[in-house]
Design a protein around this motif. Structure first.
Motif, PDB file in Angstrom:
ATOM      1  N   ILE A  91       0.959  -1.262   0.207  1.00 37.01           N
ATOM      2  CA  ILE A  91       0.052  -0.227  -0.020  1.00 37.01           C
ATOM      3  C   ILE A  91       0.890   1.167   0.121  1.00 37.01           C
ATOM      4  O   ILE A  91       2.259   1.443   0.389  1.00 37.01           O
ATOM      5  N   PHE A  92       0.742   2.325  -0.817  1.00 34.96           N
ATOM      6  CA  PHE A  92       1.441   3.365  -0.792  1.00 34.96           C
ATOM      7  C   PHE A  92       0.456   4.748  -0.541  1.00 34.96           C
ATOM      8  O   PHE A  92      -0.421   4.640  -0.856  1.00 34.96           O
ATOM      9  N   ASP A  93       1.160   5.609   0.811  1.00 32.50           N
ATOM     10  CA  ASP A  93       0.272   7.071   0.750  1.00 32.50           C
ATOM     11  C   ASP A  93       0.726   7.599  -0.195  1.00 32.50           C
ATOM     12  O   ASP A  93       2.182   7.879  -0.753  1.00 32.50           O
ATOM     13  N   CYS A  94      -0.273   8.667  -0.746  1.00 34.33           N
ATOM     14  CA  CYS A  94       0.659   9.448  -1.776  1.00 34.33           C
ATOM     15  C   CYS A  94       0.311  10.747  -1.583  1.00 34.33           C
ATOM     16  O   CYS A  94       0.611  12.037  -2.512  1.00 34.33           O
ATOM     17  N   ARG A  95       0.102  10.898  -0.266  1.00 30.84           N
ATOM     18  CA  ARG A  95      -0.593  12.285   0.414  1.00 30.84           C
ATOM     19  C   ARG A  95       0.114  12.940  -0.331  1.00 30.84           C
ATOM     20  O   ARG A  95       1.059  13.332  -0.144  1.00 30.84           O
ATOM     21  N   PHE A  96      -0.022  14.868  -0.810  1.00 31.31           N
ATOM     22  CA  PHE A  96       0.488  15.841  -0.944  1.00 31.31           C
ATOM     23  C   PHE A  96       0.125  16.773  -1.347  1.00 31.31           C
ATOM     24  O   PHE A  96      -1.158  17.104  -1.337  1.00 31.31           O
TER      25      PHE A  96
END
Length: 281
Positions: free
Chosen positions: A23-28
């Protein structure tokens, strides 16, 4: 079952402890490039790794590029392996803005030949509404090996876009807000407006009022009307820097309209060359 477009919170929750998933968290945030990393450290979906738009999902900006050039795919492949992702890994990506940034990782992986990647429908916002768990614990990672099978036909250069528009054999869809597309506002780039002949579809239109993707049939109807008889292979997507454009590309895939491409440099690259025409209103 492989997930190749979007995945529900319930489906992801059922696979949190699946060793074949990453799983990847891509918040930006474009306004604060440290905000996503801070949000991740304050609480993320269990097992998630943090993928930074600027550091890992883009190359360094040059005088001739847009704001988020495509990354060095060799370096990204190595990083994916270091994160524990292999070629048989099911990957899920999320953010907190309806998939606007997670869609970038989704598209990059698809261009690298990895089909088993999906964006979390509704992102971490919907996840929390379902009272599903968050953690501050960093994941224990077992490194893997990720081999890239890059398909450079998945994106277009500025010259290819210019030529295709001149030949009138492409529909160029811009995912920015109407205000930016029309040149009424431009809070990010030094020139306002849009590429002549482009059509506007803000990526937010792909979502309902809960932040979830519209049903596939609705998306199909809307995009069919927009491309007006053209095949998906004659469609290219752009935005400010090649990030949120991936959201429209994802929406077309959900709609069963596979094969559109990304104008990777997008508006911020287009305006670097003063000889390229700009339209407003």
């Amino acid at each position: 079952m492989a997930y190749t477009t979007i995945i529900s919170a319930a489906e992801l929750a059922a696979n949190l402890h699946n060793s074949d998933w990453v799983i990847f968290d891509c918040r930006f945030s474009l306004a604060d490039d440290t905000a996503g990393g801070k949000a991740y450290r304050q609480g993320h979906i269990p097992g998630a790794r943090y993928a930074d738009l600027n550091r890992q999902l883009s190359a360094s900006v040059k005088s001739y590029t847009g704001r988020h050039p495509l990354p060095d795919f060799t370096a990204l492949s190595r990083q994916l392996g270091d994160w524990g992702a292999g070629n048989r890994t099911q990957i899920a990506a999320y953010d907190d803005v309806g998939g606007a940034f997670a869609g970038r990782l989704w598209w990059l992986l698809r261009a690298m030949g990895h089909q088993d990647v999906a964006v979390l429908d509704g992102g971490i916002n919907h996840w929390q509404k379902q009272k599903l768990p968050l953690t501050t614990v960093l994941p224990k990672i077992i490194p893997s090996h990720f081999r890239c099978y890059l398909d450079q036909q998945q994106w277009l250069s500025a010259a290819q876009v210019e030529n295709a528009l001149a030949a009138n054999n492409i529909t160029l869809i811009d995912a920015r807000t109407p205000e930016r597309f029309q040149g009424l506002q431009e809070p990010i780039d030094p020139v306002a407006g849009h590429v002549p002949k482009a059509v506007n579809r803000p990526f937010q239109l792909n979502l309902d009022n809960q932040g979830l993707f519209l049903p596939a049939d609705q998306l199909n109807t809307q995009f069919q009307a927009l491309i007006n008889g053209r095949s998906p292979a004659q469609v290219a997507h752009m935005c400010g820097s090649g990030v949120t454009a991936c959201h429209n590309l994802l929406a077309m895939e959900i709609a069963g309209l596979s094969g559109s491409k990304l104008y990777a440099g997008s508006w911020s690259e287009w305006i670097v060359n003063k000889n390229r025409h700009v339209a407003t209103a």
